[in-house]
Design an enzyme around this catalytic site. Structure first.
Site, PDB file in Angstrom:
ATOM      1  N   GLU A 105       0.195  16.458  15.180  1.00  0.00           N
ATOM      2  CA  GLU A 105       1.596  16.297  14.834  1.00  0.00           C
ATOM      3  C   GLU A 105       1.697  16.649  13.367  1.00  0.00           C
ATOM      4  O   GLU A 105       1.127  15.971  12.510  1.00  0.00           O
ATOM      5  CB  GLU A 105       2.053  14.860  15.106  1.00  0.00           C
ATOM      6  CG  GLU A 105       3.557  14.681  15.008  1.00  0.00           C
ATOM      7  CD  GLU A 105       3.948  13.701  13.943  1.00  0.00           C
ATOM      8  OE1 GLU A 105       4.724  14.117  13.046  1.00  0.00           O
ATOM      9  OE2 GLU A 105       3.499  12.558  13.978  1.00  0.00           O
TER      10      GLU A 105
ATOM     11  N   GLY B  18       4.059  19.052  10.136  1.00  0.00           N
ATOM     12  CA  GLY B  18       5.270  18.913   9.340  1.00  0.00           C
ATOM     13  C   GLY B  18       6.545  19.085  10.143  1.00  0.00           C
ATOM     14  O   GLY B  18       6.543  19.564  11.275  1.00  0.00           O
TER      15      GLY B  18
ATOM     16  N   ASP C 289       0.815  -1.215   0.000  1.00  0.00           N
ATOM     17  CA  ASP C 289       0.000   0.000   0.000  1.00  0.00           C
ATOM     18  C   ASP C 289       0.850   1.268   0.000  1.00  0.00           C
ATOM     19  O   ASP C 289       0.544   2.234  -0.697  1.00  0.00           O
ATOM     20  CB  ASP C 289      -0.897  -0.024   1.243  1.00  0.00           C
ATOM     21  CG  ASP C 289      -2.117   0.872   1.112  1.00  0.00           C
ATOM     22  OD1 ASP C 289      -2.380   1.349   0.005  1.00  0.00           O
ATOM     23  OD2 ASP C 289      -2.812   1.074   2.119  1.00  0.00           O
TER      24      ASP C 289
ATOM     25  N   LEU D  15     -15.065  24.463  19.782  1.00  0.00           N
ATOM     26  CA  LEU D  15     -14.277  24.322  21.004  1.00  0.00           C
ATOM     27  C   LEU D  15     -13.902  22.874  21.283  1.00  0.00           C
ATOM     28  O   LEU D  15     -13.848  22.428  22.436  1.00  0.00           O
ATOM     29  CB  LEU D  15     -15.030  24.920  22.202  1.00  0.00           C
ATOM     30  CG  LEU D  15     -15.363  26.413  22.107  1.00  0.00           C
ATOM     31  CD1 LEU D  15     -16.123  26.866  23.341  1.00  0.00           C
ATOM     32  CD2 LEU D  15     -14.101  27.241  21.928  1.00  0.00           C
TER      33      LEU D  15
ATOM     34  N   CYS E  40       8.044  12.698   8.984  1.00  0.00           N
ATOM     35  CA  CYS E  40       7.963  14.044   9.566  1.00  0.00           C
ATOM     36  C   CYS E  40       9.151  14.351  10.456  1.00  0.00           C
ATOM     37  O   CYS E  40       9.585  15.499  10.560  1.00  0.00           O
ATOM     38  CB  CYS E  40       6.678  14.198  10.384  1.00  0.00           C
ATOM     39  SG  CYS E  40       5.166  14.004   9.444  1.00  0.00           S
TER      40      CYS E  40
ATOM     41  N   LYS F  52     -10.285   7.885  10.327  1.00  0.00           N
ATOM     42  CA  LYS F  52     -10.220   8.185   8.903  1.00  0.00           C
ATOM     43  C   LYS F  52      -8.760   8.066   8.456  1.00  0.00           C
ATOM     44  O   LYS F  52      -7.932   8.928   8.716  1.00  0.00           O
ATOM     45  CB  LYS F  52     -10.740   9.594   8.611  1.00  0.00           C
ATOM     46  CG  LYS F  52     -10.770   9.914   7.102  1.00  0.00           C
ATOM     47  CD  LYS F  52      -9.817  11.031   6.780  1.00  0.00           C
ATOM     48  CE  LYS F  52      -9.719  11.351   5.323  1.00  0.00           C
ATOM     49  NZ  LYS F  52      -8.911  10.414   4.531  1.00  0.00           N
ATOM     50  N   PRO F  53      -8.411   6.949   7.783  1.00  0.00           N
ATOM     51  CA  PRO F  53      -7.042   6.807   7.284  1.00  0.00           C
ATOM     52  C   PRO F  53      -6.818   7.662   6.043  1.00  0.00           C
ATOM     53  O   PRO F  53      -7.770   8.183   5.453  1.00  0.00           O
ATOM     54  CB  PRO F  53      -6.949   5.312   6.948  1.00  0.00           C
ATOM     55  CG  PRO F  53      -8.348   4.915   6.605  1.00  0.00           C
ATOM     56  CD  PRO F  53      -9.249   5.780   7.464  1.00  0.00           C
TER      57      PRO F  53
ATOM     58  N   GLU G 162       9.519  21.914   3.881  1.00  0.00           N
ATOM     59  CA  GLU G 162       9.507  20.453   4.029  1.00  0.00           C
ATOM     60  C   GLU G 162       9.365  19.795   2.664  1.00  0.00           C
ATOM     61  O   GLU G 162       8.339  19.936   1.993  1.00  0.00           O
ATOM     62  CB  GLU G 162       8.352  20.030   4.940  1.00  0.00           C
ATOM     63  CG  GLU G 162       8.320  18.537   5.215  1.00  0.00           C
ATOM     64  CD  GLU G 162       7.141  18.126   6.081  1.00  0.00           C
ATOM     65  OE1 GLU G 162       7.324  17.246   6.944  1.00  0.00           O
ATOM     66  OE2 GLU G 162       6.040  18.676   5.903  1.00  0.00           O
TER      67      GLU G 162
ATOM     68  N   GLY H  79       3.145  21.690  15.344  1.00  0.00           N
ATOM     69  CA  GLY H  79       1.961  21.229  16.058  1.00  0.00           C
ATOM     70  C   GLY H  79       2.086  21.318  17.566  1.00  0.00           C
ATOM     71  O   GLY H  79       2.996  21.948  18.109  1.00  0.00           O
TER      72      GLY H  79
ATOM     73  N   LYS I   6       6.249  25.141  17.567  1.00  0.00           N
ATOM     74  CA  LYS I   6       6.129  26.049  16.422  1.00  0.00           C
ATOM     75  C   LYS I   6       5.147  25.443  15.393  1.00  0.00           C
ATOM     76  O   LYS I   6       4.074  24.959  15.782  1.00  0.00           O
ATOM     77  CB  LYS I   6       7.498  26.351  15.814  1.00  0.00           C
ATOM     78  CG  LYS I   6       8.487  26.960  16.807  1.00  0.00           C
ATOM     79  CD  LYS I   6       9.702  27.561  16.143  1.00  0.00           C
ATOM     80  CE  LYS I   6      10.597  26.578  15.478  1.00  0.00           C
ATOM     81  NZ  LYS I   6      11.853  27.179  14.976  1.00  0.00           N
TER      82      LYS I   6
END
Length: 484
Positions: A255, A257, A97, A249, A289, A180-181, A387, A460, A457
């Site tokens: 997580e 880049g 995959d 809210l 990442c 949700k992949p 990135e 995340g 930063k």
């Protein structure tokens, strides 16, 4: 490797396999050949609503949250056992995959996924509170409770591991989940839904909806039945996730880049450093990442190290992920390959020197790119600052510790960093100054579920792994009992 039968991809909702409400399906490609592997259901808003309702019903009924932490832990231990028992099937799925080398799938993805569930199983029955001393004539104590329905949205590069790093702590804390992949790599998520059910996770507690991010992801973000969002993906999409969830809210962990710097000082053991450098930028074909695509080298050893890399990097085995000897496989898709090409072309225009690589590898129609080393770029180059997310390494010299730290911290990202030195005092000194969620010394990508990771930063906030991860999946309730 013997072929395996891929389960016809259907949505997993309320413990049942089902087609999308409108019957839509989408193709899943084999990135090593550019051909269609299978198709999976293309969910819509109606399917997302059904999945969230199933998760809400399961949560409100207490079929999972009502179990003791010890019982939830037993079931999560069984999940880890089933991952190990089905390691060959899962490794093949992940390799087909994503395009991951099969050896990497076994050594990293399967091992870490099993360890994830095992780690959070052990933490499931340690979710205790505390008695607080106060001047009141009262017994005051705290307790930690699950949040409710968690939307777990995961990326294409580590489907199995990054699903486990969210589903594991969510379940340990007593929450229910809608997963949700990534559009490109949904197969292991569907396989894991079956394993979770087999392990004893009740129906409705974990639901899997496959489909496009702008449809499925957006519906999850905006659904009033979702209590918390756990997201891994690009910084650009992360900003949208945070803004959208913030309207209601909803707490979010993300997580995002990364563009980590790997700093090599003149006292480093160069033989060990070269291994860490290469691993840092080719691991998972650079689609990592926490990879190290920026190499900062003390000027006295800069030219020497560049020469070593020029000789060593072309020898890294690139090829069919089904070959156990392959270290670098294809990019996960054509759009990812084109993005890498665009950055390398930009490097040439900006005066960068291609030390090695710098072109596609024509192999079986797959999405391959040769590991590439680029020198002579300025620090303000987009190729250095942004990135790339592919097997590309930029190399810059520095003269002082202060300059090295300034260069390392100069990008908007702060997910990981590395220090290669034999000076222990320097290692701690530099680690303290680096703006990153994790710092590796004299190696790279040393990860374990006991060690938290996450960004600062533009990379995340929130932490995955470690007991710290459970903080993001629980809320604290205070109880004060009058003793008058």
């Amino acid at each position: 490797m013997s072929p395996i039968e891929i389960e016809p991809g259907r949505l997993f909702v309320q413990g049942q396999w089902r087609e999308a409400a409108d019957g839509a399906r989408t193709e899943v490609l084999d990135p090593s050949r550019g051909t269609v592997l299978t198709t999976v259901a293309e969910a819509g808003a109606t399917d997302v609503d059904a999945a969230v309702r199933a998760a809400r019903e399961a949560f409100d009924s207490g079929t999972w949250s009502g179990l003791s932490g010890r019982e939830r832990g037993r079931i999560l231990h069984r999940v880890a056992e089933l991952i190990r028992e089905n390691a060959d099937e899962l490794a093949q799925l992940e390799s087909l995959d994503v395009g991951k080398p099969i050896s990497l799938c076994h050594a990293v993805d399967i091992t870490n996924a099993a360890n994830d569930y095992e780690h959070f199983a052990a933490l499931a029955h340690s979710l205790d509170g505390a008695v607080r001393n106060t001047p009141m004539n009262a017994l005051a104590y705290t307790k930690r409770e699950p949040l409710g329905v968690v939307a777990a949205i995961t990326p294409f590069n580590f489907p199995l591991i990054l699903a486990g790093s969210k589903i594991g702590p969510a379940l340990a804390a007593g929450n229910t989940v809608v997963h949700k992949p990534a559009d490109e790599t949904p197969l292991s998520a569907l396989y894991m839904a079956g394993l979770l059910q087999k392990a004893g996770v009740p129906d409705g507690v974990v639901n899997v909806v496959t489909g496009a991010g702008p449809v499925v992801g957006e519906a999850l973000l905006r659904h009033r039945g979702v209590d918390k969002v756990a997201f891994t993906g690009s910084t650009a999409i992360g900003r949208h996730v945070a803004a959208t969830a913030g309207e209601a809210l909803k707490p979010v962990t993300m997580e995002l880049g990364g563009n980590a710097a790997n700093i090599v000082f003149e006292d480093a053991d160069l033989e060990k450093a070269v291994g860490a450098i290469i691993k840092a930028f080719v691991f998972n074909t650079g689609q990592f990442c926490m990879g190290g695509p920026r190499l900062l080298v003390a000027r006295p050893v800069h030219n020497t190290l560049l020469g070593i890399l020029a000789d060593a990097v072309p020898g890294v085995p690139v090829g069919d992920p089904r070959d156990p000897g392959t270290v670098v496989g294809p990019m996960a898709g054509d759009k990812h390959l084109k993005k890498v090409e665009e950055y390398v072309d930009l490097a040439r225009k900006e005066g960068g020197r291609i030390v090695c690589g710098g072109e596609r590898l024509d192999l079986d129609g797959g999405f391959y790119y040769k590991p590439t080393v680029i020198a002579d770029l300025s620090n303000d180059s987009r190729v250095v600052q942004e990135e790339i997310f592919g097997p590309v390494l930029t190399v810059q010299p520095f003269d002082t510790e202060d300059e090295a730290v300034a260069l390392a911290n100069s990008t908007p990202y702060g997910l990981a960093s590395g220090v290669q030195t034999t000076n222990l005092a320097r290692a701690h000194r530099i680690a303290d100054r680096l703006q990153a969620g994790i710092v590796w010394v004299n190696d790279w990508a040393m990860l374990d579920p006991a060690v938290p990771f996450g960004g600062v930063k533009d990379s995340g906030y929130g932490r995955e792994y470690g007991p710290e991860a459970l903080d993001a999946y629980t809320k604290v309730k205070s109880v004060v009992v009058s003793l008058d």
